[in-house]
Design a protein around this motif. Structure first.
Motif, PDB file in Angstrom:
ATOM      1  N   VAL A  32      -5.249  -1.387 -16.106  1.00 37.75           N
ATOM      2  CA  VAL A  32      -5.877  -1.892 -14.907  1.00 37.75           C
ATOM      3  C   VAL A  32      -6.244  -0.965 -13.762  1.00 37.75           C
ATOM      4  CG1 VAL A  32      -5.003  -3.356 -13.007  1.00 37.75           C
ATOM      5  CG2 VAL A  32      -4.634  -4.166 -15.270  1.00 37.75           C
ATOM      6  N   MET A  33      -5.280   0.235 -13.620  1.00 41.65           N
ATOM      7  CA  MET A  33      -5.677   1.101 -12.773  1.00 41.65           C
ATOM      8  C   MET A  33      -7.125   1.749 -13.361  1.00 41.65           C
ATOM      9  SD  MET A  33      -3.344   1.302 -10.658  1.00 41.65           S
ATOM     10  CE  MET A  33      -3.150   2.924  -9.676  1.00 41.65           C
ATOM     11  N   GLU A  34      -7.368   1.891 -14.462  1.00 43.90           N
ATOM     12  CA  GLU A  34      -8.596   2.363 -14.831  1.00 43.90           C
ATOM     13  C   GLU A  34      -9.789   1.554 -14.743  1.00 43.90           C
ATOM     14  OE1 GLU A  34      -8.338   3.445 -19.017  1.00 43.90           O
ATOM     15  OE2 GLU A  34      -7.114   5.401 -18.509  1.00 43.90           O
ATOM     16  N   LEU A  35      -9.753   0.402 -14.740  1.00 46.74           N
ATOM     17  CA  LEU A  35     -10.447  -0.808 -14.605  1.00 46.74           C
ATOM     18  C   LEU A  35     -10.873  -0.704 -13.174  1.00 46.74           C
ATOM     19  CD1 LEU A  35     -11.771  -3.277 -15.710  1.00 46.74           C
ATOM     20  CD2 LEU A  35     -10.129  -4.552 -15.155  1.00 46.74           C
ATOM     21  N   ASN A  36      -9.874  -0.401 -12.121  1.00 43.84           N
ATOM     22  CA  ASN A  36     -10.256  -0.561 -10.668  1.00 43.84           C
ATOM     23  C   ASN A  36     -10.530   0.944 -10.237  1.00 43.84           C
ATOM     24  OD1 ASN A  36      -9.590  -3.194  -9.573  1.00 43.84           O
ATOM     25  ND2 ASN A  36      -8.209  -3.123 -11.276  1.00 43.84           N
ATOM     26  N   LEU A  85      -8.935   3.702 -10.395  1.00 47.11           N
ATOM     27  CA  LEU A  85      -7.680   4.352  -9.726  1.00 47.11           C
ATOM     28  C   LEU A  85      -7.129   5.529 -10.676  1.00 47.11           C
ATOM     29  CD1 LEU A  85      -6.413   1.468  -7.904  1.00 47.11           C
ATOM     30  CD2 LEU A  85      -7.890   3.339  -6.817  1.00 47.11           C
ATOM     31  N   GLU A  86      -6.655   6.585 -10.321  1.00 45.79           N
ATOM     32  CA  GLU A  86      -5.690   7.230 -11.207  1.00 45.79           C
ATOM     33  C   GLU A  86      -4.374   6.458 -11.601  1.00 45.79           C
ATOM     34  OE1 GLU A  86      -6.693  10.089 -12.360  1.00 45.79           O
ATOM     35  OE2 GLU A  86      -8.695  10.063 -11.593  1.00 45.79           O
ATOM     36  N   PRO A  91      -3.081  -1.451  -6.198  1.00 45.02           N
ATOM     37  CA  PRO A  91      -3.401  -2.338  -4.952  1.00 45.02           C
ATOM     38  C   PRO A  91      -2.603  -3.530  -4.940  1.00 45.02           C
ATOM     39  CG  PRO A  91      -5.246  -1.587  -6.461  1.00 45.02           C
ATOM     40  CD  PRO A  91      -3.981  -1.333  -7.232  1.00 45.02           C
ATOM     41  N   GLU A  92      -2.306  -3.820  -3.527  1.00 50.28           N
ATOM     42  CA  GLU A  92      -1.299  -4.914  -2.974  1.00 50.28           C
ATOM     43  C   GLU A  92      -1.634  -6.225  -3.513  1.00 50.28           C
ATOM     44  OE1 GLU A  92      -0.389  -4.383   0.865  1.00 50.28           O
ATOM     45  OE2 GLU A  92       0.465  -2.500   0.690  1.00 50.28           O
TER      46      GLU A  92
END
Length: 355
Positions: free
Chosen positions: A175-179, A181-182, A188-189
């Motif tokens: 999900v971090m990669e999808l958004n 982000l590292e 994200p909140e």
């Protein structure tokens, strides 16, 4: 429980009557969604923790039929599953493609011990590593009388450490990669997770939390228990549809049974299907007691992989004699390979016990 209560329980089990639900340990998916939304986490990702066996396969098939939605299907390789479980995982991947389903199907593993439970056990045996993460059967020796007594089991930490936590980490990473982000950035909140685990109603004792201890934005759901379905119900569902039905477990799992205690996970299946794996289990069983006798471990109980608290080589003496004669060379190569791997990876900072 009174007889009349027991009769009612057997006729109509309801998770809402169970103490774990009444105490808030087990919550429904609807309750978990509402919890996350109240925290402002209204972008919820749904994840299936797929074990390759029966209950999680039941959930996967429901997903393929459009009855449950998942954003990710994640299989955590414990490094000790029988080959037939890996074959079932492949079978379900083929079925997913045949159904035209494109949900990401990820395979992951323990973050530091990538080769899983075998690596943990070899590290425990060959170094000063003290953490033991399997539910072995234990006995104790009375130092005065010399009497050996049964002493329960070690905690069942392997499922959490080698299955559930790696699934959480893989879901977070995806999900971090999808958004964009590292991995080590803050989630994200507005994002939350609900991870489905295939514990059925008859396994409700295994449910210890609905809140992930590692990630505050993750919740754990148990939809089969919520549907009051048993392990037998899942097996029957798979059989009725002509799907594979082998139970997921490791080849050296202490919950393997035999004879009257057969629960669909048995030593005989390992012996017949994967004789070398059975020989490896015998080796681990013997080595764990050798290391325990050395006095170098915190664990003081005498460990066994068989519920009778007898060595596997004694319980299955005839099978062991036959298999060890046939696979002696392969076992020696496996042991030698692992000793070299542990020496290279872990012995910079950990003392080699055998030295």
């Amino acid at each position: 429980m009174q007889p009349e209560q027991l009769m009612l329980f057997e006729i109509a089990p309801d998770f809402r009557d169970h103490k774990k639900y009444r105490d808030g340990i087990f919550k429904t998916k609807a309750q978990l969604k509402e919890e996350l939304r109240q925290l402002g986490r209204d972008r919820i990702y749904h994840v299936l923790s797929f074990g390759g066996g029966t209950q999680s396969a039941h959930l996967l098939e429901q997903h393929l039929q459009g009855l449950i939605h998942y954003d990710y299907i994640i299989f955590s390789d414990t490094g000790a599953e029988p080959q037939f479980i890996h074959e079932q995982v492949t079978w379900w991947q083929h079925r997913q493609r045949a159904c035209g389903n494109t949900t990401p199907f990820l395979i992951t593993h323990h973050s530091s011990m990538e080769r899983g439970l075998e690596e943990m056990l070899m590290r425990y045996i060959h170094t000063d590593y003290q953490r033991f993460q399997m539910p072995v059967y234990c006995s104790t020796l009375d130092p005065v009388t010399g009497e050996i007594k049964a002493a329960g089991m070690m905690p069942r930490q392997c499922t959490v450490d080698f299955k559930i936590i790696p699934v959480k980490q893989a879901a977070r990473r995806a999900v971090m990669e999808l958004n964009g982000l590292e991995y080590r950035q803050q989630m994200p909140e507005n994002i939350g997770f609900i991870i489905d685990i295939g514990f059925s109603y008859d396994e409700i004792r295994r449910i210890n939390t609905s809140q992930s201890p590692q990630f505050k934005y993750m919740r754990l759901a148990y939809p089969l228990a919520e549907e009051n379905l048993s392990t037998a119900d899942s097996i029957r569902f798979l059989e009725d549809n002509g799907f594979p039905t082998r139970r997921s477990r490791c080849y050296l799992c202490p919950f393997n049974c035999d004879g009257a205690r057969d629960i669909g996970m048995d030593w005989d299946e390992i012996i017949e299907a994967e004789p070398l794996s059975f020989l490896k289990a015998c080796w681990f069983d013997t080595e764990l007691r050798r290391v325990q006798r050395s006095g170098s471990k915190i664990m003081r109980s005498i460990p066994y992989l068989h519920y009778s608290r007898r060595p596997l080589v004694e319980v299955f003496a005839a099978e062991y004699a036959r298999i060890s004669a046939a696979y002696r060379v392969e076992l020696a190569e496996w042991v030698s390979s692992w000793e070299a791997a542990i020496q290279e990876k872990w012995n910079q900072d950990e003392l080699l016990i055998r030295a």
